[in-house]
Design an enzyme around this catalytic site. Sequence first.
Site, PDB file in Angstrom:
ATOM      1  N   SER A 139      39.362  24.728  -0.864  1.00 21.38           N
ATOM      2  CA  SER A 139      39.535  25.964  -1.631  1.00 21.38           C
ATOM      3  C   SER A 139      38.658  27.051  -1.028  1.00 21.38           C
ATOM      4  CB  SER A 139      39.119  25.731  -3.087  1.00 21.38           C
ATOM      5  OG  SER A 139      39.035  26.945  -3.805  1.00 21.38           O
ATOM      6  N   TYR A 152      33.296  22.441  -9.422  1.00 23.26           N
ATOM      7  CA  TYR A 152      34.505  22.460  -8.601  1.00 23.26           C
ATOM      8  C   TYR A 152      34.176  22.931  -7.181  1.00 23.26           C
ATOM      9  CZ  TYR A 152      39.227  24.012  -7.156  1.00 23.26           C
ATOM     10  OH  TYR A 152      40.417  24.221  -6.488  1.00 23.26           O
TER      11      TYR A 152
END
Length: 254
Positions: A139, A152
Amino acid sequence: MMEGGVAVVTGGAYGIGRGIVEEFSRQGYAVVIADHHAERGAALEASLREAHPRARFVCTDVRVEGEIQNLIAQTVQAFGRMDVLCNNAGVECHRNSEEYSLAEWNTISETNLRGAFLCTKYAYPFLKQVRGCVIHISSVQAFANEKQISAYASSKAGLLGLTRGMAIDFAVDGVRVNAVCPGAVQTGMMEEFLKSQPDAEEALQAMGSCIPLGRVGQPEDIARAVYFLASPAAAYITGATLVVDGGLLCRLAI
């Protein structure tokens, strides 16, 4: 990578994962949809088989080692080989850093990072037989962060280290390992946010206006990048990180 190979996609029944499964299916691959959501996985398998009979759903929670071993065994039993592993399964939970419970931290890290490690560990003996490849879905949060996303972001940054280390370890057997870092993509995670907004379309357009290319990404944008990294066109690429974000990381927030 030979045309008509076998691709396994974790978290493959929804969002980016579904887009990746559909892209490989279009390109003539047998596809194995690994997902913990039985209903969605079975529905995708059924829809793909209408046009591409070489699709198989294996219900898999990547936090459970035995289920990963079953996934790999069923793949090889069904198709005789394994050419591509895409570690896409991921979860997130928005909290201030001090507010995460240990259970939340463990769920995120075990799904996003440990799951990718274990899937690759058990797939590797078969990938090296065909000089296959691994693509981790990381990401842009591995590089720059929003608020309330530290757990995350940590897991996604860890995937980049895992990519480099595995690329070095596996090069001797011709197995390539790369990572794709999506930016803002209109998937289930984003849809939950949009539902909470007074005007979802306006919120989506506002989000897109912050991206240099002027729009939010779609699952197919990520899927095409993943397919490229699995294709012969990327035969000399390993240990690399491909950012697919419409230019999001290029812009200074000042």
